[in-house]
Design an enzyme around this catalytic site. Structure first.
Site, PDB file in Angstrom:
ATOM      1  N   ASP A  28       0.823  -1.223   0.000  1.00  0.00           N
ATOM      2  CA  ASP A  28       0.000   0.000   0.000  1.00  0.00           C
ATOM      3  C   ASP A  28       0.850   1.263   0.000  1.00  0.00           C
ATOM      4  O   ASP A  28       0.440   2.293   0.538  1.00  0.00           O
ATOM      5  CB  ASP A  28      -0.960   0.015   1.202  1.00  0.00           C
ATOM      6  CG  ASP A  28      -1.781  -1.252   1.318  1.00  0.00           C
ATOM      7  OD1 ASP A  28      -2.403  -1.626   0.318  1.00  0.00           O
ATOM      8  OD2 ASP A  28      -1.790  -1.871   2.400  1.00  0.00           O
TER       9      ASP A  28
ATOM     10  N   HIS B 106      -3.891  -2.058  -7.092  1.00  0.00           N
ATOM     11  CA  HIS B 106      -3.127  -0.860  -7.422  1.00  0.00           C
ATOM     12  C   HIS B 106      -4.110   0.222  -7.849  1.00  0.00           C
ATOM     13  O   HIS B 106      -4.854   0.049  -8.808  1.00  0.00           O
ATOM     14  CB  HIS B 106      -2.119  -1.146  -8.536  1.00  0.00           C
ATOM     15  CG  HIS B 106      -0.950  -1.954  -8.076  1.00  0.00           C
ATOM     16  ND1 HIS B 106       0.126  -2.246  -8.879  1.00  0.00           N
ATOM     17  CD2 HIS B 106      -0.667  -2.512  -6.882  1.00  0.00           C
ATOM     18  CE1 HIS B 106       1.015  -2.964  -8.201  1.00  0.00           C
ATOM     19  NE2 HIS B 106       0.544  -3.138  -6.992  1.00  0.00           N
TER      20      HIS B 106
END
Length: 448
Positions: free
Chosen positions: A23, A51
Site C-alpha cells: 500500500d 493498485h
C-alpha cells in the site's frame, strides 16, 4: 512534473517494489513511469493486492492486470511467478473493456502461470476461520494455497487447460487430496469435480489468444530497444522469506523475484525503485514497531495515528480493511533497501503530513535492552522492538501538487533530507498528491 516531458534511454528496465508492508502508492508511480515504457510486467502475487490509479480525476483499481493497461499501445505481461484466477482476470477485463480500454490485444500471459482453483479459495477461507484470533489476515482469495500446490509440484498451470484429458486427470488427483482436508480437517463442504472441471475448461478458448512464452517475448522486445517496467505487488516486509514471518504473503515481493517470476536474467534489471510512504501502514495481523493506530486494538489508538489514517484515506483497495498507521520506520526501510538493492527511493503521500505540529522518524529500536539499527528477521523479535525516534518540526504549508523540490516547505525538505541520510540512498521522486502529475522528479529511473 509530467512524465512525458523527459527524454529517456532505450532498452532499459526498471523494477518498482514496495519497501514497507504494501500500500505504498506503487500504482500511481508505475502509471507515471509507463509513459517511458513499452511493456509493464507483473511477476508475483495474485488478485490479492489492488493498485489504485487516479488518471484525469478518475479512480481505477487494478488487481491483476498490470497498470500499464491504461496506456494505449503499452504491452502488459503476467509472468510465471503470478498465480492466476481466470474468474478474476475476466471480471477485470470486462470492467476495463466496458470503460473503453483495449485489453486482450495487449495482454500476454505466461503459459507457465499457476492457476487458482475453487478448492484453493475454500481452503484459504476455511483455514482462516479455523485460526480464529490467531488469523494471519489473508484476503481469502486462494493465493497462498495455490502457491503451496505450485511448490508441492501438484499445481495446475495455464498451459494445462489446453490438454483437457491431462487437466481432468490431475484435477481429480488434486481434489482427492484437497477434499479430504476440506471435509475431515477444516469441516467444510467438498468441492465438486465435474463443476470445477467444466468451469475451468470453459476459460481455455478465451485465454488461448493471450497465452505465450512471456520470457522469450520479454527478451526479444528488450533486445529491440523496448523499456520494460516490472511492477511488484505487496511490499518487502510481506515477502515470504524476508518479511515478518509468518505474518507475510505467499510470494517473494522483492526485486530479485522479477527475474524468476518473469523469466529474465538479473543483468537485465538496470534500476530498482523503492516506494515508501512518508509514514507507515499495515493491514491485518503482525508486528508493527512504529504503530500509532489500530482500530482493533484499544491500546494503539493515538489521535495522530487516526489523523494519518483519515487524511491518507487508508483503507485497503481490495479488502476495504482499515489500515494500521505509524511513523516512518527508517530501520525497516534500511532492511528493505539492502534486500532489494534499491537504486533510489520514491516518497509518496508527503502531503498527508501537512499541518502536523511535529513529525517523527523511527531510526532504530531497543530490543531486550540492546540498540538495534535494522529491522530484525523474526516476528517475535520484531514484536519486542521499542522504536527510537527523532523528532522534526512540522510544516503548516500545503505540499499538495508541488512539482519542484525547492518549492517544498523548508521543514518538509529537512525531513526528507534526513530520511535520505538515514536510508543511505537518494530520494529520486516525491509524490505530492494522488494525481499522476503531482510528482517531483529529481532523478529519472529510466535515465540513470
Amino acid at each position: 512534473m509530467s512524465a512525458s516531458a523527459v527524454n529517456v534511454n532505450p532498452g532499459r528496465n526498471v523494477v518498482v517494489v514496495g519497501t514497507q508492508w504494501g500500500d505504498e502508492g506503487k500504482g500511481k508511480i508505475v502509471d507515471w513511469l509507463t509513459d517511458h515504457a513499452q511493456g509493464v510486467v507483473r511477476f508475483q502475487g495474485g488478485h490479492n493486492a489492488g493498485h489504485t490509479l487516479i488518471i484525469g480525476g478518475k479512480k481505477t483499481i487494478l488487481r491483476l492486470i498490470p497498470s500499464g493497461i491504461m496506456h494505449p499501445g503499452v504491452a502488459c505481461y503476467i509472468g510465471n511467478g503470478v498465480v492466476l484466477s481466470p474468474e478474476a482476470l475476466f471480471k477485470e477485463i470486462g470492467e476495463l473493456e466496458a470503460a473503453g480500454v483495449d485489453v486482450q490485444n495487449r495482454l500476454f500471459i505466461s503459459e507457465a502461470t499457476t492457476l487458482i482453483l475453487p478448492y484453493h479459495i475454500a481452503i484459504d477461507q476455511g483455514r482462516e476461520a479455523r485460526r480464529g484470533a490467531g488469523k494471519i489476515g489473508t484476503t481469502g482469495r486462494g493465493i497462498g494455497p495455490a502457491y503451496e500446490d505450485k511448490v508441492a509440484r501438484r499445481g495446475l498451470r495455464v498451459q494445462d487447460l489446453f490438454e483437457p484429458e491431462i487437466f481432468a486427470e490431475r484435477l481429480r488427483e488434486n481434489l482427492d487430496y484437497h477434499n479430504f482436508v476440506l471435509t475431515q480437517y477444516l469441516g467444510v463442504a467438498a468441492v465438486d469435480f465435474q463443476q470445477t472441471l467444466d468451469t475451468m475448461l470453459s476459460y481455455a478458448d478465451r485465454l488461448r489468444p493471450m497465452v505465450t512464452d512471456v520470457s522469450r517475448r520479454l527478451y526479444d522486445v528488450n533486445a529491440a530497444g523496448s523499456n520494460l517496467l516490472f511492477e511488484g505487488a505487496q511490499g518487502t516486509l510481506l515477502d515470504i522469506d524476508h518479511g515478518t514471518y509468518p505474518f507475510v504473503t505467499s510470494s517473494n515481493c522483492v526485486a530479485g523475484a522479477a527475474t524468476a517470476g518473469a523469466g529474465v536474467g538479473p543483468q537485465k534489471l538496470n534500476y530498482i525503485l523503492g516506494i515508501t510512504k512518508a509514514y507507515c501502514t499495515r493491514v491485518g495481523s503482525g508486528p508493527f514497531p512504529s504503530e500509532l493506530y489500530d482500530a482493533d486494538n484499544a491500546a494503539r489508538q493515538e489521535a495522530i495515528g487516526l489523523e494519518l489514517a483519515t487524511v491518507g484515506k487508508e483503507f485497503g483497495s481490495v479488502t476495504g480493511r482499515p489500515r494500521r498507521t505509524g511513523w516512518l520506520d527508517a530501520a525497516a526501510l534500511r532492511r528493505s533497501i539492502q534486500i532489494n538493492g534499491v537504486s533510489g527511493l520514491c516518497m509518496t503521500k508527503l502531503d498527508v503530513l501537512d499541518g502536523l505540529d511535529e513529525v517523527k522518524l523511527c531510526v532504530g529500536y531497543k530490543v531486550d535492552g540492546k540498540n538495534v539499527d535494522l529491522l530484525p528477521r523474526g516476528a517475535s523479535e520484531v514484536a519486542r522492538c521499542e522504536p527510537v525516534y527523532e523528532t522534526f518540526a512540522g510544516w503548516k504549508e500545503s505540499t499538495v501538487g508541488i512539482k519542484e523540490w525547492d518549492k517544498l516547505p523548508a521543514n518538509a525538505r529537512a525531513y526528507l533530507s534526513r530520511v535520505q541520510e538515514v536510508a543511505g540512498i537518494p530520494i529520486d521522486m516525491v509524490s505530492t498528491g494522488p494525481d499522476r502529475d503531482e510528482t517531483i522528479l529529481l532523478r529519472h529511473p529510466f535515465k540513470v
